[in-house]
Design a protein around this motif. Structure first.
Motif, PDB file in Angstrom:
ATOM      1  N   ASP A  36      43.394  48.457  35.376  1.00 41.04           N
ATOM      2  CA  ASP A  36      43.607  49.426  34.302  1.00 41.04           C
ATOM      3  C   ASP A  36      43.887  50.824  34.861  1.00 41.04           C
ATOM      4  O   ASP A  36      44.723  51.561  34.332  1.00 41.04           O
ATOM      5  N   GLU A  37      43.191  51.197  35.934  1.00 36.03           N
ATOM      6  CA  GLU A  37      43.436  52.501  36.559  1.00 36.03           C
ATOM      7  C   GLU A  37      44.832  52.565  37.173  1.00 36.03           C
ATOM      8  O   GLU A  37      45.479  53.613  37.135  1.00 36.03           O
TER       9      GLU A  37
ATOM     10  N   SER B   9      51.642  46.845  33.654  1.00 35.79           N
ATOM     11  CA  SER B   9      50.645  46.237  32.781  1.00 35.79           C
ATOM     12  C   SER B   9      49.732  45.309  33.566  1.00 35.79           C
ATOM     13  O   SER B   9      50.002  44.957  34.712  1.00 35.79           O
ATOM     14  N   VAL B  10      48.653  44.946  32.902  1.00 34.28           N
ATOM     15  CA  VAL B  10      47.712  43.944  33.404  1.00 34.28           C
ATOM     16  C   VAL B  10      48.063  42.647  32.684  1.00 34.28           C
ATOM     17  O   VAL B  10      48.261  42.663  31.454  1.00 34.28           O
TER      18      VAL B  10
END
Length: 191
Positions: free
Chosen positions: A176-177, A186-187
């Motif tokens: 996320d960081e 994106s993840v």
């Protein structure tokens, strides 16, 4: 679809065949793991060029390279930029230091939820020779390090000096960081 055979460098360092790598290649997937040195970068480049010649569909590069040689990383990144098919990177595990250049060269950049990026100052390789040779090598390394930070700055929209300061602190970024930092898009979706 029949894939062209792998060029030299598509095998394990011992010279044995790589059936898993060949099977992944059939699905336009490349797995790059471990320290990114000249040999691994050459293998990665050979696979990218092979897949580029085989079609226009995207190549999925799964990257888990916690560190590497700056020259090798730039060779791989330049190849990602040179091929005409899109290259999409999925960070698995940890990617850090010079291999971040490979990540930033990709058209699409994603991370698994538990992957980590490590901003780290690229180290100079062991240099030998006279004082003039060492000075020239040091100047070349400084130029490549500056180019590395500029590449990351262009990708993230951040200042190169900010990225350099974070790298000197050996900053770790969760998935996320890394999205917030601008290094990945994106993840991948959690199940």
């Amino acid at each position: 679809m029949t894939m062209p055979s792998l060029p030299p460098g598509g095998s394990f360092p011992s010279g044995e065949a790589d059936p898993l790598g060949d099977r992944l290649l059939e699905h336009r997937i490349i797995l790059a793991t471990g320290h990114l040195d000249g040999t691994r970068a050459s293998e990665l480049c050979a696979r990218l060029v092979t897949l580029d010649a085989a079609g226009e569909e995207p190549v999925r590069l799964h990257l888990q390279t916690p560190d590497g040689d700056l020259e090798a990383a730039f060779a791989a990144a330049d190849t990602v930029n040179a091929v005409t098919c899109p290259v999409h990177v999925l960070v698995i595990g940890q990617v850090g230091g010079p291999p971040l250049a490979v990540l930033t060269a990709a058209r699409r950049r994603e991370m698994t939820p538990h992957a980590v990026l490590r901003l780290a100052e690229p180290r100079a390789g062991l240099a030998v020779g006279g004082a003039t040779d060492l000075a020239a090598r040091e100047e070349e390394h400084r130029h490549l390090v500056d180019a590395f930070y500029l590449r990351l700055a262009e990708t993230t929209g951040r200042e190169a000096d900010e990225i350099r300061a974070d790298a000197r602190e050996d900053r770790l970024l969760t998935a996320d960081e890394a999205v917030a930092y601008g290094l990945v898009h994106s993840v991948v979706a959690r199940p």
